[in-house]
Enzyme design. Sequence first.
Site, short mmCIF file in Angstrom:
data_model
loop_
_atom_site.label_atom_id
_atom_site.label_comp_id
_atom_site.label_asym_id
_atom_site.label_seq_id
_atom_site.Cartn_x
_atom_site.Cartn_y
_atom_site.Cartn_z
N GLY A 193 26.50 -11.71 108.01
CA GLY A 193 26.10 -11.60 107.16
C GLY A 193 25.17 -10.02 107.79
O GLY A 193 24.57 -9.68 107.05
N GLY A 194 25.76 -9.09 108.03
CA GLY A 194 25.26 -7.82 108.88
C GLY A 194 25.09 -6.97 107.86
O GLY A 194 24.90 -6.21 107.85
N GLY A 204 24.28 -7.85 104.54
CA GLY A 204 22.95 -8.00 103.63
C GLY A 204 22.14 -7.11 104.15
O GLY A 204 22.13 -5.91 104.97
N PHE A 205 20.37 -7.75 103.14
CA PHE A 205 19.52 -6.97 103.26
C PHE A 205 18.68 -7.39 105.07
O PHE A 205 18.77 -6.57 106.01
CB PHE A 205 18.79 -7.39 102.95
N ILE A 206 18.45 -8.69 105.71
CA ILE A 206 18.23 -8.95 107.15
C ILE A 206 19.47 -8.08 107.51
O ILE A 206 19.22 -8.33 109.24
CB ILE A 206 17.81 -10.05 107.59
N THR A 216 15.02 -20.25 106.84
CA THR A 216 13.55 -19.70 106.20
C THR A 216 13.00 -20.75 106.10
O THR A 216 13.02 -22.20 106.23
CB THR A 216 13.79 -19.43 104.35
N ASP A 217 11.08 -20.21 105.78
CA ASP A 217 10.65 -21.06 105.75
C ASP A 217 10.16 -22.12 104.62
O ASP A 217 9.15 -22.91 104.65
CB ASP A 217 8.69 -20.44 105.72
N GLU A 218 10.53 -21.89 103.69
CA GLU A 218 11.39 -22.56 102.06
C GLU A 218 11.22 -23.86 102.72
O GLU A 218 11.65 -24.83 101.80
CB GLU A 218 12.61 -21.84 101.07
N TYR A 263 18.22 -23.66 96.85
CA TYR A 263 18.95 -22.71 98.03
C TYR A 263 18.69 -23.42 99.25
O TYR A 263 18.58 -23.42 100.39
CB TYR A 263 17.77 -21.47 97.58
N LYS A 295 19.76 -24.41 103.18
CA LYS A 295 19.46 -24.04 103.91
C LYS A 295 18.99 -24.91 105.09
O LYS A 295 19.77 -25.18 106.40
CB LYS A 295 17.86 -23.06 104.40
N1 LIG Z 1 14.70 -12.50 102.05
C1 LIG Z 1 14.23 -13.29 103.63
O1 LIG Z 1 13.12 -12.87 102.47
C2 LIG Z 1 14.13 -14.43 103.68
C3 LIG Z 1 13.51 -14.96 104.75
C4 LIG Z 1 13.88 -15.88 105.73
C5 LIG Z 1 15.39 -16.76 106.09
N2 LIG Z 1 16.03 -15.44 105.16
C6 LIG Z 1 17.49 -15.68 105.32
O2 LIG Z 1 18.13 -14.57 105.93
C7 LIG Z 1 19.80 -14.78 106.28
C8 LIG Z 1 19.99 -13.46 105.17
O3 LIG Z 1 19.00 -13.40 103.99
P1 LIG Z 1 19.66 -11.96 103.41
O4 LIG Z 1 17.85 -11.75 102.76
O5 LIG Z 1 19.65 -10.65 104.12
O6 LIG Z 1 20.33 -12.00 102.53
P2 LIG Z 1 21.77 -11.50 101.74
O7 LIG Z 1 22.14 -12.05 100.19
O8 LIG Z 1 21.13 -10.03 101.35
O9 LIG Z 1 23.35 -10.48 102.31
C9 LIG Z 1 23.66 -11.84 102.67
C10 LIG Z 1 25.04 -11.75 103.10
O10 LIG Z 1 25.96 -12.50 103.71
C11 LIG Z 1 26.89 -12.10 103.15
N3 LIG Z 1 28.03 -13.84 102.83
C12 LIG Z 1 27.12 -14.56 101.23
N4 LIG Z 1 27.88 -15.05 101.77
C13 LIG Z 1 29.59 -15.67 102.95
C14 LIG Z 1 30.05 -15.65 102.87
N5 LIG Z 1 30.52 -17.19 102.90
N6 LIG Z 1 30.53 -15.52 104.02
C15 LIG Z 1 31.00 -14.38 104.87
N7 LIG Z 1 29.75 -13.81 104.26
C16 LIG Z 1 28.93 -14.02 103.45
C17 LIG Z 1 27.35 -11.79 102.32
O11 LIG Z 1 27.48 -10.64 101.66
C18 LIG Z 1 26.14 -10.53 102.25
O12 LIG Z 1 26.04 -9.09 103.21
C19 LIG Z 1 19.33 -15.76 104.84
O13 LIG Z 1 20.53 -16.89 105.61
C20 LIG Z 1 18.62 -16.03 104.71
O14 LIG Z 1 18.68 -17.37 104.28
C21 LIG Z 1 15.65 -14.61 104.59
#
Ligand SMILES: NC(=O)c1ccc[n+]([C@@H]2O[C@H](COP(=O)([O-])OP(=O)(O)OC[C@H]3O[C@@H](n4cnc5c(N)ncnc54)[C@H](O)[C@@H]3O)[C@@H](O)[C@H]2O)c1
Length: 346
Positions: free
Chosen positions: A7-8, A10-12, A130-132, A155, A159
């Site tokens: 998931g690299g 994505g946002f986090i 997540t804290d959710e 969601y 998780k």
């Molecule tokens: N955004 C928040 O505030 C938050 C807070 C706590 C925890 N998290 C957790 O952190 C993680 C990242 O969150 P985020 O906000 O960066 O998410 P995001 O939606 O921005 O990014 C997710 C990434 O995962 C990839 N992905 C999705 N399905 C996939 C699959 N089947 N195979 C391979 N790659 C796949 C997507 O292409 C994307 O790049 C998640 O696990 C989320 O539950 C997020």
Amino acid sequence: MRILVTGGAGFIGSAVVRQAIRDGHRVVNLDALTYAACLDNLAPVANAPGYAFVQADIRDRAALDAAFATHAPDAVMHLAAESHVDRSIDGPGDFISTNVTGTFTLLESARAYWAGRGKPADFRFHHISTDEVFGSLGPTGQFTETTPYDPRSPYAASKAASDHLVRAWHETYGLPVVLTNCSNNYGPYHFPEKLIPVTILNALAGRPIPVYGAGENVRDWLFVEDHADALLLVLQRGTVGRSYNIGGQNERRNIDLVRSICAILDAKRPAARPHAGLITFVADRPGHDARYAIDATRIRTELGWQPSVTVDQGLERTVQWYLDNEHWWRALQARAGVGERLGMNA
Ligand SMILES: NC(=O)c1ccc[n+]([C@@H]2O[C@H](COP(=O)([O-])OP(=O)(O)OC[C@H]3O[C@@H](n4cnc5c(N)ncnc54)[C@H](O)[C@@H]3O)[C@@H](O)[C@H]2O)c1
């Protein structure tokens, strides 16, 4: 360290990859490139010698096995997930498939790889959650690592299930895991369907700024780069089998958060009328959790981590980043569902 990050794009995940490369680690970023991904997030590191990208789905066991064999990581940081609560209300199937079955498939691939190398004790499988999973709080109290799970959205439930799988793989097979449960993140590269970027971009466009319900829901906001720091710390120094709550100690009601963003924009991009005049209350999200708050005592006392910015400092940096990076968010606004009201099909 050689780290396989899922998931690299994505946002986090992209914040983790950028930070890990800056810290001198080698990173292989495995991502399926769903609607939420953006390879531009990796532009600062794309040409770094220690960075590699693999387009693959975490539900594809053969692709995972090949990535482990080719890149021989010392650790996995698992962030790939479907992450938007509103989308989970409209289409929970993808959340079960990726977040539960995908995590299971990744655990099995990691376990086979780890066993094949003689089960090294210093291997790590870091599950990012997540804290959710803890449900919803009243006006007082905070989530600790021992708070019982009580997920309330598709969601959060997916998780929670993935967290249980990771713990089970540690207890049953001895896989050296660490887990983290984090509060709401915000910052640069935040996909423009989430509250903070929606607020910034609608305000800039002079469009109504939607606030769910009465805006009373409270979240604990954490700047994404502080989260990335915490994750890399837990990966390297966290105790195997343990989970760590990560939070910003920055609780805000949604309405106050939105008003703060409007005030920052009033100063940076004054409009004819204050931006807060665009705030529009809309029907609430079904099952909207009232309040999340994190007790981050464990990571603070055991690992010495604390957030580096307050929410006011982080919001200021975030708003400035969106003002400076219009090319990035304009491209993403064209993606399916972005800008639409989702999550009302309950
Ligand atoms: N955004 C928040 O505030 C938050 C807070 C706590 C925890 N998290 C957790 O952190 C993680 C990242 O969150 P985020 O906000 O960066 O998410 P995001 O939606 O921005 O990014 C997710 C990434 O995962 C990839 N992905 C999705 N399905 C996939 C699959 N089947 N195979 C391979 N790659 C796949 C997507 O292409 C994307 O790049 C998640 O696990 C989320 O539950 C997020």
